[in-house]
Design a protein around this motif. Structure first.
Motif, PDB file in Angstrom:
ATOM      1  N   ALA A 210      16.914  -6.650   4.762  1.00 38.51           N
ATOM      2  CA  ALA A 210      15.686  -6.395   5.517  1.00 38.51           C
ATOM      3  C   ALA A 210      15.563  -4.944   5.970  1.00 38.51           C
ATOM      4  O   ALA A 210      14.483  -4.348   5.878  1.00 38.51           O
ATOM      5  N   ASP A 211      16.650  -4.357   6.463  1.00 38.86           N
ATOM      6  CA  ASP A 211      16.560  -3.009   7.021  1.00 38.86           C
ATOM      7  C   ASP A 211      16.147  -1.971   5.988  1.00 38.86           C
ATOM      8  O   ASP A 211      15.456  -1.003   6.304  1.00 38.86           O
ATOM      9  N   ALA A 212      16.563  -2.158   4.735  1.00 40.52           N
ATOM     10  CA  ALA A 212      16.274  -1.159   3.702  1.00 40.52           C
ATOM     11  C   ALA A 212      15.091  -1.530   2.826  1.00 40.52           C
ATOM     12  O   ALA A 212      14.726  -0.756   1.916  1.00 40.52           O
ATOM     13  N   TRP A 213      14.479  -2.698   3.054  1.00 37.63           N
ATOM     14  CA  TRP A 213      13.454  -3.204   2.139  1.00 37.63           C
ATOM     15  C   TRP A 213      12.252  -2.278   2.035  1.00 37.63           C
ATOM     16  O   TRP A 213      11.767  -1.964   0.942  1.00 37.63           O
ATOM     17  N   GLU A 214      11.740  -1.834   3.168  1.00 38.85           N
ATOM     18  CA  GLU A 214      10.527  -1.015   3.181  1.00 38.85           C
ATOM     19  C   GLU A 214      10.729   0.284   2.417  1.00 38.85           C
ATOM     20  O   GLU A 214       9.910   0.663   1.572  1.00 38.85           O
ATOM     21  N   GLU A 215      11.826   0.973   2.705  1.00 39.91           N
ATOM     22  CA  GLU A 215      12.074   2.245   2.041  1.00 39.91           C
ATOM     23  C   GLU A 215      12.327   2.045   0.543  1.00 39.91           C
ATOM     24  O   GLU A 215      11.886   2.843  -0.283  1.00 39.91           O
ATOM     25  N   ARG A 216      13.017   0.975   0.197  1.00 32.93           N
ATOM     26  CA  ARG A 216      13.357   0.749  -1.206  1.00 32.93           C
ATOM     27  C   ARG A 216      12.123   0.530  -2.071  1.00 32.93           C
ATOM     28  O   ARG A 216      12.080   0.968  -3.226  1.00 32.93           O
ATOM     29  N   PHE A 217      11.092  -0.126  -1.503  1.00 39.54           N
ATOM     30  CA  PHE A 217       9.927  -0.475  -2.311  1.00 39.54           C
ATOM     31  C   PHE A 217       8.650   0.211  -1.838  1.00 39.54           C
ATOM     32  O   PHE A 217       7.547  -0.237  -2.160  1.00 39.54           O
ATOM     33  N   ALA A 218       8.788   1.305  -1.124  1.00 36.94           N
ATOM     34  CA  ALA A 218       7.605   2.011  -0.622  1.00 36.94           C
ATOM     35  C   ALA A 218       6.692   2.460  -1.759  1.00 36.94           C
ATOM     36  O   ALA A 218       5.464   2.523  -1.596  1.00 36.94           O
ATOM     37  N   GLN A 220       5.648   0.925  -4.171  1.00 38.76           N
ATOM     38  CA  GLN A 220       4.749  -0.135  -4.624  1.00 38.76           C
ATOM     39  C   GLN A 220       3.500  -0.279  -3.755  1.00 38.76           C
ATOM     40  O   GLN A 220       2.615  -1.073  -4.078  1.00 38.76           O
ATOM     41  N   THR A 221       3.401   0.480  -2.676  1.00 36.47           N
ATOM     42  CA  THR A 221       2.277   0.321  -1.752  1.00 36.47           C
ATOM     43  C   THR A 221       0.916   0.455  -2.439  1.00 36.47           C
ATOM     44  O   THR A 221       0.019  -0.378  -2.205  1.00 36.47           O
ATOM     45  N   PRO A 222       0.674   1.440  -3.300  1.00 39.54           N
ATOM     46  CA  PRO A 222      -0.637   1.505  -3.970  1.00 39.54           C
ATOM     47  C   PRO A 222      -0.943   0.256  -4.795  1.00 39.54           C
ATOM     48  O   PRO A 222      -2.100  -0.177  -4.854  1.00 39.54           O
ATOM     49  N   ALA A 223       0.066  -0.337  -5.431  1.00 35.35           N
ATOM     50  CA  ALA A 223      -0.163  -1.550  -6.216  1.00 35.35           C
ATOM     51  C   ALA A 223      -0.564  -2.701  -5.308  1.00 35.35           C
ATOM     52  O   ALA A 223      -1.439  -3.513  -5.658  1.00 35.35           O
ATOM     53  N   TYR A 224       0.046  -2.795  -4.137  1.00 35.39           N
ATOM     54  CA  TYR A 224      -0.331  -3.839  -3.185  1.00 35.39           C
ATOM     55  C   TYR A 224      -1.763  -3.629  -2.706  1.00 35.39           C
ATOM     56  O   TYR A 224      -2.538  -4.594  -2.581  1.00 35.39           O
ATOM     57  N   ALA A 252      -3.708  -3.240   4.204  1.00 30.70           N
ATOM     58  CA  ALA A 252      -4.855  -3.374   3.305  1.00 30.70           C
ATOM     59  C   ALA A 252      -5.693  -4.595   3.666  1.00 30.70           C
ATOM     60  O   ALA A 252      -6.930  -4.569   3.573  1.00 30.70           O
ATOM     61  N   LEU A 253      -5.060  -5.678   4.090  1.00 28.81           N
ATOM     62  CA  LEU A 253      -5.807  -6.855   4.525  1.00 28.81           C
ATOM     63  C   LEU A 253      -6.628  -6.536   5.769  1.00 28.81           C
ATOM     64  O   LEU A 253      -7.788  -6.950   5.884  1.00 28.81           O
ATOM     65  N   ARG A 254      -6.022  -5.810   6.705  1.00 27.57           N
ATOM     66  CA  ARG A 254      -6.766  -5.430   7.920  1.00 27.57           C
ATOM     67  C   ARG A 254      -7.961  -4.562   7.563  1.00 27.57           C
ATOM     68  O   ARG A 254      -9.071  -4.753   8.103  1.00 27.57           O
ATOM     69  N   ALA A 255      -7.777  -3.623   6.654  1.00 27.00           N
ATOM     70  CA  ALA A 255      -8.889  -2.756   6.271  1.00 27.00           C
ATOM     71  C   ALA A 255     -10.012  -3.568   5.640  1.00 27.00           C
ATOM     72  O   ALA A 255     -11.200  -3.251   5.809  1.00 27.00           O
ATOM     73  N   GLN A 256      -9.671  -4.635   4.917  1.00 25.73           N
ATOM     74  CA  GLN A 256     -10.684  -5.442   4.243  1.00 25.73           C
ATOM     75  C   GLN A 256     -11.463  -6.330   5.204  1.00 25.73           C
ATOM     76  O   GLN A 256     -12.683  -6.423   5.108  1.00 25.73           O
ATOM     77  N   VAL A 257     -10.781  -6.977   6.156  1.00 27.42           N
ATOM     78  CA  VAL A 257     -11.486  -7.893   7.068  1.00 27.42           C
ATOM     79  C   VAL A 257     -12.009  -7.181   8.304  1.00 27.42           C
ATOM     80  O   VAL A 257     -12.794  -7.755   9.070  1.00 27.42           O
ATOM     81  N   GLY A 258     -11.597  -5.930   8.506  1.00 30.61           N
ATOM     82  CA  GLY A 258     -12.135  -5.152   9.609  1.00 30.61           C
ATOM     83  C   GLY A 258     -11.605  -5.569  10.969  1.00 30.61           C
ATOM     84  O   GLY A 258     -10.847  -6.544  11.107  1.00 30.61           O
ATOM     85  N   PRO A 259     -12.013  -4.854  12.005  1.00 27.16           N
ATOM     86  CA  PRO A 259     -11.498  -5.128  13.356  1.00 27.16           C
ATOM     87  C   PRO A 259     -11.888  -6.499  13.880  1.00 27.16           C
ATOM     88  O   PRO A 259     -11.207  -7.048  14.759  1.00 27.16           O
ATOM     89  N   ALA A 260     -12.956  -7.085  13.367  1.00 25.15           N
ATOM     90  CA  ALA A 260     -13.374  -8.409  13.834  1.00 25.15           C
ATOM     91  C   ALA A 260     -12.648  -9.533  13.096  1.00 25.15           C
ATOM     92  O   ALA A 260     -12.739 -10.697  13.504  1.00 25.15           O
ATOM     93  N   GLY A 261     -11.942  -9.206  12.032  1.00 22.57           N
ATOM     94  CA  GLY A 261     -11.217 -10.224  11.277  1.00 22.57           C
ATOM     95  C   GLY A 261      -9.850 -10.505  11.862  1.00 22.57           C
ATOM     96  O   GLY A 261      -9.423  -9.897  12.852  1.00 22.57           O
ATOM     97  N   GLN A 262      -9.134 -11.442  11.235  1.00 26.38           N
ATOM     98  CA  GLN A 262      -7.794 -11.823  11.673  1.00 26.38           C
ATOM     99  C   GLN A 262      -6.825 -11.694  10.500  1.00 26.38           C
ATOM    100  O   GLN A 262      -7.148 -12.093   9.387  1.00 26.38           O
ATOM    101  N   VAL A 263      -5.647 -11.151  10.796  1.00 26.43           N
ATOM    102  CA  VAL A 263      -4.589 -11.012   9.789  1.00 26.43           C
ATOM    103  C   VAL A 263      -3.311 -11.606  10.352  1.00 26.43           C
ATOM    104  O   VAL A 263      -2.922 -11.309  11.487  1.00 26.43           O
ATOM    105  N   LEU A 264      -2.652 -12.428   9.544  1.00 24.83           N
ATOM    106  CA  LEU A 264      -1.414 -13.079   9.959  1.00 24.83           C
ATOM    107  C   LEU A 264      -0.368 -12.891   8.867  1.00 24.83           C
ATOM    108  O   LEU A 264      -0.629 -13.186   7.691  1.00 24.83           O
ATOM    109  N   GLY A 265       0.797 -12.378   9.234  1.00 22.07           N
ATOM    110  CA  GLY A 265       1.911 -12.250   8.308  1.00 22.07           C
ATOM    111  C   GLY A 265       2.927 -13.344   8.588  1.00 22.07           C
ATOM    112  O   GLY A 265       3.404 -13.476   9.714  1.00 22.07           O
ATOM    113  N   ILE A 266       3.269 -14.131   7.563  1.00 19.31           N
ATOM    114  CA  ILE A 266       4.180 -15.268   7.731  1.00 19.31           C
ATOM    115  C   ILE A 266       5.376 -15.105   6.798  1.00 19.31           C
ATOM    116  O   ILE A 266       5.213 -14.828   5.604  1.00 19.31           O
ATOM    117  N   ASP A 267       6.571 -15.301   7.343  1.00 21.03           N
ATOM    118  CA  ASP A 267       7.776 -15.247   6.529  1.00 21.03           C
ATOM    119  C   ASP A 267       8.811 -16.184   7.143  1.00 21.03           C
ATOM    120  O   ASP A 267       8.789 -16.447   8.351  1.00 21.03           O
TER     121      ASP A 267
END
Length: 392
Positions: A210-218, A220-224, A252-267
Motif C-alpha cells: 500500500a505505501d508504495a502503490w501510488e508512486e509505483r503506478f503514478a 497510469q493516471t492519464p489512462a485512468y 476524475a470522478l469528482r471532476a465529472q460529477v462536479g461539486p454537487a455530485g457524490q464520490v465514494l471510494g470502496i476497498d
C-alpha cells in the motif's frame, strides 16, 4: 489454506489444535519464538495466526508478525499467556506488576458483547475448571471485553473484527488439553478463518504494497482519467470507485460529477484506504472499507461504478455483478477498466491468452447480461482493457 502457530521453543503444540484446524481444511506451520527474534518474514500464504502460551520466564518476543497481521486484518487468536504478545503487538503496555492471588471460587462469565461476536456468539458458559488468569493486563485501545471475572483483569477480548485474546484457556509450557469449551471456541475460529480466506489473502497482499502503490503506478493516471471520461456521468450524479486502492480514479470522478455530485471510494484493504487518504483522496470523496459483494449501500443509490482490475480476481464474479446491479439506478453505468490489455498481461506472466478468462468478450457478455447489465462497449487493445455496460 494455512494457519501459523506461534509458540515458544519450550512449549508443545497441543495435538488438538492441529486436529481442529485440519478438520476445517487448514494446514499448520509452527513458528518458534526464540531469543526475541522476529518470528516470520511475512504473511504470504497465511490465512490465520494462533499464538500459544509459553513459560513466564521466556524472553520477550518481537511482535512484528502480530503487528503485520493486525494491519492486514488476518484473523488472530491468542490463548493463555500468548495474549501477552498479542497485547504488545496491538500497542498495549507490557505486562507489569505482581500476579493477583489465586482464587479457585471465582469463575469466568461471558459479557453481553459476546452474544454478537463472530467467534463467541452461541458459546455456552465457560467450563468451571477454566480459572481466571491472574496476570495484570492493559487492554489495547478499542478492545471489546468478551469475558470477565469479578476482581480479575478482563479474561477475553476482541480487537477490531479479526483478533481475539483468550486468557483463561490454560496454554502454558505444559500445553494441557483445551477442554470441550476451548475446543469449541477454536473450532469456531477455524471456521471463521476458512470463510474469510479469500479476503485475508487480498488484504495481506495489498497491505504490504500500500505505501508504495501510488508512486509505483503514478504513470497510469492519464489512462485512468481517459477511462473515467467514458462513463459520461452528468453533474450531480453519484459515482463509486470500487476496489479503489489508493483512489486514483476519484479525482476524475469528482471532476465529472462536479461539486454537487457524490464520490465514494470502496476497498476491502484498510491499508490501501489509509494510503488513499494520505494522498488527498478524501478531498474528492468519501472512503469506505467494505466487501464488494456485500455493499453497505441502499438499492439504486448510485449512478455509476468504476472498477479497475477487480472483477476477474473475485472468487464469485457473478455474485459481485448482481450486487453491483442492485445498488445501481436504472440506466446507471458500469465501467470495467485495466491500463493494459489481456494479451499484454498474459505475455507479462509468460502465458498465452486464456479463452476461459472471464474478461474475454464471449465470457463477459453473458455474465453481464445474466446479472442485470447490457454490454455497450468492449475494447481489448494492447494499451488498455475497457468495458462499458448499462444497468438494464
Amino acid at each position: 489454506m494455512s494457519v501459523v502457530v506461534v509458540q515458544h521453543a519450550s512449549a508443545e503444540t497441543p495435538p488438538t489444535v492441529r486436529r481442529l484446524l485440519a478438520s476445517a481444511g487448514l494446514s499448520t506451520r509452527t513458528v518458534l519464538l526464540t531469543d526475541g527474534a522476529d518470528p516470520s518474514p511475512g504473511l504470504s500464504g497465511v490465512e490465520g495466526l494462533i499464538i500459544l502460551g509459553g513459560p513466564r520466564s521466556a524472553p520477550p518476543a518481537d511482535p512484528a508478525l502480530v503487528r503485520d497481521a493486525l494491519a492486514a486484518e488476518v484473523p488472530v487468536l491468542a490463548l493463555g499467556s500468548g495474549v501477552r504478545l498479542l497485547a504488545e503487538g496491538a500497542g498495549a503496555a507490557p505486562y507489569s506488576g505482581p500476579r493477583l492471588p489465586a482464587d479457585d471460587d471465582r469463575t469466568v462469565e461471558l459479557t453481553p458483547a459476546a452474544r454478537t461476536d463472530p467467534v463467541f456468539a452461541g458459546a455456552g458458559r465457560p467450563s468451571p475448571g477454566l480459572r481466571p488468569a491472574a496476570d495484570p493486563l492493559e487492554l489495547p485501545a478499542g478492545a471489546v471485553v468478551l469475558a470477565s471475572c469479578d476482581g480479575y483483569p478482563e479474561q477475553a477480548f476482541r480487537i477490531g473484527a479479526s483478533t481475539w485474546g483468550v486468557r483463561f484457556l490454560p496454554q502454558d509450557e505444559t500445553a494441557p488439553a483445551l477442554g470441550p469449551w476451548g475446543e469449541e471456541l477454536l473450532g469456531r475460529f477455524a471456521a471463521l478463518v476458512t470463510a474469510r480466506a479469500e479476503h485475508t489473502a487480498t488484504r495481506a497482499f495489498f497491505t504490504r504494497r500500500a505505501d508504495a502503490w501510488e508512486e509505483r503506478f503514478a504513470y497510469q493516471t492519464p489512462a485512468y482519467e481517459s477511462a473515467v471520461s467514458r462513463m459520461r456521468l452528468a453533474p450531480g450524479r453519484r459515482a463509486v470507485d470500487l476496489g479503489c486502492g489508493t483512489g486514483r480514479a476519484m479525482p476524475a470522478l469528482r471532476a465529472q460529477v462536479g461539486p454537487a455530485g457524490q464520490v465514494l471510494g470502496i476497498d476491502v484493504t484498510p491499508a490501501m484506504l489509509t494510503a488513499a487518504a494520505r494522498h488527498g483522496r478524501t478531498g474528492h470523496g468519501h472512503l469506505l472499507a467494505a466487501d464488494c459483494t456485500r455493499l453497505p449501500l441502499p438499492g439504486a443509490s448510485v449512478d455509476g461504478i468504476f472498477s479497475a482490475g477487480l472483477l476477474d480476481h473475485l472468487p464469485d464474479p457473478h455474485t459481485a455483478l448482481r450486487e453491483w446491479a442492485r445498488v445501481t439506478a436504472p440506466d446507471g453505468v458500469l465501467l470495467l477498466f485495466h491500463p493494459s490489455g489481456r494479451a499484454e498481461r498474459a505475455a507479462r506472466h509468460g502465458r498465452p491468452v486464456d479463452p476461459s478468462d472471464l474478461l474475454a468478450e464471449h465470457n463477459l457478455r453473458p455474465a453481464l447480461e445474466s446479472t442485470g447489465w447490457h454490454l455497450e462497449a468492449y475494447e481489448d487493445t494492447p494499451t488498455h482493457f475497457l468495458t462499458r455496460a448499462v444497468h438494464s
